[in-house]
Design a protein around this motif. Structure first.
Motif, PDB file in Angstrom:
ATOM      1  N   THR A 110       1.043  -1.103  -0.193  1.00  0.00           N
ATOM      2  CA  THR A 110      -0.067  -0.065   0.060  1.00  0.00           C
ATOM      3  C   THR A 110       0.815   1.186  -0.118  1.00  0.00           C
ATOM      4  OG1 THR A 110      -1.756  -1.056   1.325  1.00  0.00           O
ATOM      5  CG2 THR A 110      -1.846   1.283   1.174  1.00  0.00           C
TER       6      THR A 110
ATOM      7  N   SER B 147      -0.414   8.378   0.705  1.00  0.00           N
ATOM      8  CA  SER B 147      -1.231   9.339   0.084  1.00  0.00           C
ATOM      9  C   SER B 147      -0.301  10.314  -0.566  1.00  0.00           C
ATOM     10  CB  SER B 147      -2.160   9.872   0.941  1.00  0.00           C
ATOM     11  OG  SER B 147      -2.660  11.345   0.640  1.00  0.00           O
TER      12      SER B 147
ATOM     13  N   ALA C  84      -1.306  13.397  -1.130  1.00  0.00           N
ATOM     14  CA  ALA C  84      -1.452  14.836  -0.400  1.00  0.00           C
ATOM     15  C   ALA C  84      -0.025  15.352   0.016  1.00  0.00           C
ATOM     16  CB  ALA C  84      -2.600  14.736   0.164  1.00  0.00           C
TER      17      ALA C  84
END
Length: 158
Positions: free
Chosen positions: A21, A24, A26
């Protein structure tokens, strides 16, 4: 028969392993946007918030500066001279992850008009900048950036 079952089981193994995984994008974008905010305000006083101590900067003329202190010295010099009052506006920003703690951001941007030390006036010039960022604790920090002028196609120069 046991060998056949073992081969089938081994072939199926990679399918059952879950993918890593990735984080993010951002916070990576925020670090890059902080760089551009500092550029546009001509104040890099908070560079420690978005760069590593060993930050490397490659300018559009091919010069390479190593270490945050020396990069900031160079940036203060150019932003108090020929880049004073110049803005650099992000047109596109994309992020890719090389691993869970390493990201590459690519920005295309457009600079306002300025005259470089060689006397050349640059109007509405596009740039592409590559950033390498690393995650240190909860923060994403710029470790290296390279800025390149996007030259117009040869037929557009005449």
């Amino acid at each position: 028969m046991k060998s056949f079952v073992l081969v089938i089981a081994l072939l199926a193994l990679p399918i059952t392993v879950s993918a890593q995984t990735l984080p993010s994008a951002a916070p990576v974008r925020e670090a890059v946007q902080a760089f551009y905010a500092a550029f546009n305000s001509h104040g890099f006083d908070h560079a420690a918030d978005f760069t590593t101590d060993d930050w490397n900067h490659i300018n559009p003329y091919g010069g390479r500066t190593r270490g945050r202190a020396d990069v900031l010295k160079e940036l203060h010099q150019v932003h108090s001279s020929f880049l004073h009052g110049v803005s650099d506006t992000i047109e596109a920003l994309d992020v890719r992850f090389a691993g869970s703690d390493t990201a590459v951001a690519t920005v295309t941007s457009r600079m306002s008009t300025f005259t470089s030390p060689d006397g050349v006036t640059h109007t509405n010039e596009r740039h592409i900048r590559s950033f390498i960022l690393v995650q240190r604790g909860a923060r994403w920090l710029i470790m290296q950036d390279q800025n390149t002028v996007v030259a117009p196609p040869p037929d557009a120069r005449t």
